[in-house]
Enzyme design. Sequence first.
Site, PDB file in Angstrom:
ATOM      1  N   ASP A 287       0.706  -0.736  -0.087  1.00 33.57           N
ATOM      2  CA  ASP A 287       0.521   0.186  -0.213  1.00 33.57           C
ATOM      3  C   ASP A 287       0.526   1.439   0.797  1.00 33.57           C
ATOM      4  OD1 ASP A 287      -2.201   2.058  -0.084  1.00 33.57           O
ATOM      5  OD2 ASP A 287      -2.729   1.053   2.283  1.00 33.57           O
TER       6      ASP A 287
HETATM    7  C1  NOJ Z   1      -3.667   3.135   0.572  1.00 33.53           C
HETATM    8  C2  NOJ Z   1      -5.347   3.073   0.569  1.00 33.53           C
HETATM    9  O1  NOJ Z   1      -4.982   2.271   1.604  1.00 33.53           O
HETATM   10  C3  NOJ Z   1      -5.305   2.026  -0.277  1.00 33.53           C
HETATM   11  O2  NOJ Z   1      -6.663   1.146  -0.115  1.00 33.53           O
HETATM   12  C4  NOJ Z   1      -5.513   2.351  -2.054  1.00 33.53           C
HETATM   13  O3  NOJ Z   1      -5.687   1.641  -2.860  1.00 33.53           O
HETATM   14  C5  NOJ Z   1      -3.912   3.316  -1.695  1.00 33.53           C
HETATM   15  N1  NOJ Z   1      -4.016   4.173  -0.636  1.00 33.53           N
HETATM   16  C6  NOJ Z   1      -3.483   3.760  -3.360  1.00 33.53           C
HETATM   17  O4  NOJ Z   1      -4.203   4.648  -3.910  1.00 33.53           O
END
Ligand code: NOJ
Length: 765
Positions: A287
């Site tokens: 992430d």
């Molecule tokens: C953080 C989030 O936890 C995730 O769900 C998301 O896809 C990514 N950022 C990218 O935006």
Amino acid sequence: MKWICGLGLAATLAFQPVMAESTFGHHPLTPQARDAFVTDLLKKMTLDEKIGQLRLISVGPDNPKEVIREMIKKGQVGAIFNTVTRPDIRKMQDQVMQLSRLKIPLFFAYDVIHGQRTIFPITLGLASSWDLDAVNTVGRISAYEAADDGLNMTWAPMVDITRDPRWGRVSEGFGEDTYLTSQMGRAMVQAMQGKSPADRYNVMTSVKHFAAYGAVEGGRDYNTVDMSPKRLFQDYLPGYKTALDAGSGGVMVALNSLNGVPATADSWLLKDVLRNDWGFKGITISDHGAIKELIKHGVASDPQDAVRIAINAGVNMSMSDEFYSKYLPGLVKSGAVSEAEIDDAVRHVLNVKYDMGLFNDPYSHLGPKGSDPTNTNAESRLHRPQARDVARKSLVLLKNRLETLPLKKSGTIAVVGPLADSKRDMMGSWSAAGVAEQSVTVLQGIRNAVGDKAVVMFQKGANVTDNKGIQDFLNQYERAVSVDARSPQKMIDDALAAAKQSDVVVAVVGESQGMAHEASSRSDITIPPSQLKLLDALKATGKPLVIVLMNGRPLALVKEDMQADAMLETWFSGTEGGNAIADVLFGDYNPSGKLPMSFPRSVGQIPIYYNHLRTGRPYDFQHPNKYTSHYYDAANGPLYPFGYGLSYTRFTLSDVRLSAKTLARNGTLNASVTVTNSGKRDGATVVQLYLHDQTASISRPVEELKSFKRIFLKAGETQTVTFPIDINALKFWNARMQYVVEPGKFDVMIGLDSARTKNSVFTLL
Ligand code: NOJ
């Protein structure tokens, strides 16, 4: 869906991309051809080029497009995130194809969560449809529109099980139940990837957040998760597993720690479980910035350590941090990371690029330059009828005293509330490529429905919140909530003036979309006080009160439930939300949605979920006993149970009929009910099958959803619904972590929600 498959074929055929002799050509999309191709390509790559493939760069203020293009030229980027128009994507791919040494195409990813250009209801709303065809529609159209923008991958579906409505991200998932989440996650993956993510209008999915992110303690985002292996395997992991078994090419690794180990550092999770036990062949992606965060988690001493831990744990691609490129070369040199580990990660990246068809045609999702839409946000790119249909199915009727609803299209209707005319809120949180201006508010939907047959008066009545701190929080990154120039009392007075002249009041209240999002946890799950004051004042007029809720989580609504003559849960319903809500308010569509999460009476009951374990001292409200498991100041049960939702018609259920009283381990037993629409309107409902293991070697849930069927019955019509049951529905993880089925008695419970069921019993031999 023929209309989607047919589109764009001509464009694809007409386009002849620039291809490098050595790499491009016709590569059959088979695992054997892929493995041979990737093995060969790996041999040609320098270490720096390999490391470049592991970087997923996010376009933003820290990384402007010009800087990224330079990096691309040098082979330092594997994929791009946050670029979302064909011209921008094309320029980056051109850079690879024209200037980089090996011409390994980039893939392009984005958060396509509940729609791309057309915005559908938030995922929790979609889950309320209990309709896998609706999931398919959302998945197909989202993939189509995303691929039409040049994207290859989406960060969806989120299949985290969510039992704590304080967590703002419950809005992004399919709710509290493992079975419902698994079914919907699978349907979403199948719809978005289609036969192959290489096809012109499909995208690859990335199942997230692996694992158990939905169980953050206290519902506080990014917090710790600690749970027993049994609960993890029984309740939390099947959603990911089912979506991966459906073929998802990607997995996004969770930000949380699980039993003390950050998922980004967890080789047990990412290698033992995901790769070895489940046989996952796709790509794991960290992430956003998660590798850096290993230092803050306290498991890495410095950036170099964080990179070593993450890559060795099995995180193939690093999203949005520069750590892999900075530190991997040194780590390989020192032997702290083996080149075999790097090769393994790069192989996964190249594999998914191959599966996306990028080595056949790096421009496959772009088409020829001349075909780019002149207006990215053109109305003609939207799929409004499908958005309206799905939104209608996602609405849940919570209360309808004396048939207050449906409303008549006559007289005077007062539409009141800070959310009644908010285009931005209708879109919900993950709608970045959607245009709020294109959404239909509740007010507009009501006006569209009644035309000149009724008078519609509008008053805002209250701000979403009068709390300055929360207003500032919500407005931090966008102008999300506006604060009226009038005083709160003046706003209420103006609303009352309208209410008094009307035959019915429709109050549109709840949360603004930013209150139910990532990093939007709440310690209080009530409607903000400014709006509650408005409701009190409206109630005091004595006019019939219809509460239309907009929110991204279960709210505590005990008082509102008493005040409302009718209450409709609408979540954040997307581009066509207002029209869909009006369809239900005026009876042009009979509501059929069912709650995918229990609605607690108060925050103090959390976590509250229907499939809890039994206790040694269960509370019996008919024979109350002090020394039993209960609150002395509140009821145990939710205000609205899982699976609950009313209709404008009445459905009656027969007793449960079983095809046999015993089930052999290799056999199947049928459980049936006859459902009759005994009301006056046609309508759909969801028949739900729950099972309960009466006695087992460990305590088992009081009930567990094992199947459901959405049926449509004309007024007066009857249908028999049959659920086959075999041992797969009875298996569980025992105390020794073996997946077993134990003989004995099982209750079969069938109902239109989880609380009121018709029951029978059978014995597994
Ligand atoms: C953080 C989030 O936890 C995730 O769900 C998301 O896809 C990514 N950022 C990218 O935006």
